[in-house]
Design a protein around this motif. Structure first.
Motif, PDB file in Angstrom:
ATOM      1  N   SER A  64       0.815  -1.217   0.000  1.00  0.00           N
ATOM      2  CA  SER A  64       0.000   0.000   0.000  1.00  0.00           C
ATOM      3  C   SER A  64       0.851   1.271   0.000  1.00  0.00           C
ATOM      4  O   SER A  64       0.349   2.348  -0.310  1.00  0.00           O
ATOM      5  CB  SER A  64      -0.941   0.007   1.202  1.00  0.00           C
ATOM      6  OG  SER A  64      -0.204  -0.081   2.407  1.00  0.00           O
ATOM      7  N   PHE A  65       2.127   1.157   0.325  1.00  0.00           N
ATOM      8  CA  PHE A  65       2.985   2.336   0.356  1.00  0.00           C
ATOM      9  C   PHE A  65       3.600   2.633  -1.008  1.00  0.00           C
ATOM     10  O   PHE A  65       4.278   3.650  -1.168  1.00  0.00           O
ATOM     11  CB  PHE A  65       4.096   2.155   1.386  1.00  0.00           C
ATOM     12  CG  PHE A  65       3.627   2.337   2.798  1.00  0.00           C
ATOM     13  CD1 PHE A  65       3.100   1.279   3.509  1.00  0.00           C
ATOM     14  CD2 PHE A  65       3.718   3.573   3.421  1.00  0.00           C
ATOM     15  CE1 PHE A  65       2.652   1.441   4.811  1.00  0.00           C
ATOM     16  CE2 PHE A  65       3.285   3.742   4.729  1.00  0.00           C
ATOM     17  CZ  PHE A  65       2.748   2.676   5.429  1.00  0.00           C
ATOM     18  N   PHE A  66       3.393   1.757  -1.965  1.00  0.00           N
ATOM     19  CA  PHE A  66       4.022   1.913  -3.283  1.00  0.00           C
ATOM     20  C   PHE A  66       2.958   2.257  -4.311  1.00  0.00           C
ATOM     21  O   PHE A  66       1.939   1.584  -4.401  1.00  0.00           O
ATOM     22  CB  PHE A  66       4.760   0.640  -3.664  1.00  0.00           C
ATOM     23  CG  PHE A  66       5.972   0.390  -2.818  1.00  0.00           C
ATOM     24  CD1 PHE A  66       5.848  -0.106  -1.526  1.00  0.00           C
ATOM     25  CD2 PHE A  66       7.237   0.674  -3.292  1.00  0.00           C
ATOM     26  CE1 PHE A  66       6.958  -0.309  -0.724  1.00  0.00           C
ATOM     27  CE2 PHE A  66       8.360   0.457  -2.515  1.00  0.00           C
ATOM     28  CZ  PHE A  66       8.223  -0.031  -1.219  1.00  0.00           C
ATOM     29  N   GLY A  67       3.232   3.293  -5.105  1.00  0.00           N
ATOM     30  CA  GLY A  67       2.197   3.801  -5.994  1.00  0.00           C
ATOM     31  C   GLY A  67       2.269   3.331  -7.428  1.00  0.00           C
ATOM     32  O   GLY A  67       1.267   3.334  -8.144  1.00  0.00           O
ATOM     33  N   ASP A  68       3.432   2.911  -7.874  1.00  0.00           N
ATOM     34  CA  ASP A  68       3.582   2.504  -9.276  1.00  0.00           C
ATOM     35  C   ASP A  68       4.080   1.062  -9.344  1.00  0.00           C
ATOM     36  O   ASP A  68       5.022   0.698  -8.636  1.00  0.00           O
ATOM     37  CB  ASP A  68       4.566   3.426  -9.989  1.00  0.00           C
ATOM     38  CG  ASP A  68       4.052   4.847 -10.070  1.00  0.00           C
ATOM     39  OD1 ASP A  68       4.600   5.720  -9.375  1.00  0.00           O
ATOM     40  OD2 ASP A  68       3.056   5.072 -10.803  1.00  0.00           O
ATOM     41  N   TRP A  69       3.433   0.303 -10.227  1.00  0.00           N
ATOM     42  CA  TRP A  69       3.678  -1.133 -10.296  1.00  0.00           C
ATOM     43  C   TRP A  69       3.882  -1.600 -11.727  1.00  0.00           C
ATOM     44  O   TRP A  69       3.310  -1.024 -12.673  1.00  0.00           O
ATOM     45  CB  TRP A  69       2.479  -1.894  -9.703  1.00  0.00           C
ATOM     46  CG  TRP A  69       2.312  -1.685  -8.246  1.00  0.00           C
ATOM     47  CD1 TRP A  69       1.711  -0.622  -7.623  1.00  0.00           C
ATOM     48  CD2 TRP A  69       2.776  -2.547  -7.212  1.00  0.00           C
ATOM     49  NE1 TRP A  69       1.779  -0.781  -6.268  1.00  0.00           N
ATOM     50  CE2 TRP A  69       2.424  -1.959  -5.979  1.00  0.00           C
ATOM     51  CE3 TRP A  69       3.445  -3.772  -7.201  1.00  0.00           C
ATOM     52  CZ2 TRP A  69       2.726  -2.542  -4.753  1.00  0.00           C
ATOM     53  CZ3 TRP A  69       3.743  -4.354  -5.989  1.00  0.00           C
ATOM     54  CH2 TRP A  69       3.389  -3.744  -4.775  1.00  0.00           C
TER      55      TRP A  69
END
Length: 126
Positions: free
Chosen positions: A111-116
């Protein structure tokens, strides 16, 4: 627009090795936290390892001693060297980035990472 493209997945026998790559483009963060995550069927996505712009490394307990995260800034590429693979490592592996923050301030939670990226499949047979 940030783009992350994973590659290097495949099928190996237990004890084998794979090297995953994540080619990154479209961002100019001078400060960031990048990581590898994985998701097995029926399970939640979990963190595997992270590295940030200061070179700080962090590993999940399941990865310690077997996996190595690294980055090549000249190529804008993130790597995950996986050795001594086990059947329980079977999962879809994703890379992700959180900009404007170091990993020191970023828990290894999806949830802390915005780009995947779109993921690359790793299958380990016994």
């Amino acid at each position: 627009q940030v783009q992350l493209v994973e590659s290097g997945g495949g099928s190996v026998q237990a004890g084998g090795s794979l090297r995953l790559s994540c080619a990154a483009s479209g961002y100019t963060y001078s400060r960031y936290c990048m990581g590898w995550f994985r998701q097995a069927p029926g399970k939640e996505r979990e963190g595997v390892a992270t590295i940030d712009s200061d070179g700080r490394l962090s590993y999940a307990d399941s990865a310690k001693g077997r996996f190595t995260i690294s980055q090549d800034n000249a190529k804008n590429t993130l790597y995950l060297q996986m050795n001594n693979l086990k059947p329980e490592d079977t999962a879809m592996y994703y890379c992700a980035v959180r900009g404007l923050s170091s990993c020191k301030l970023t828990p290894m939670f999806p949830s802390f990472f915005g780009d995947w990226g779109q993921g690359t499949q790793v299958t380990v047979s016994s």
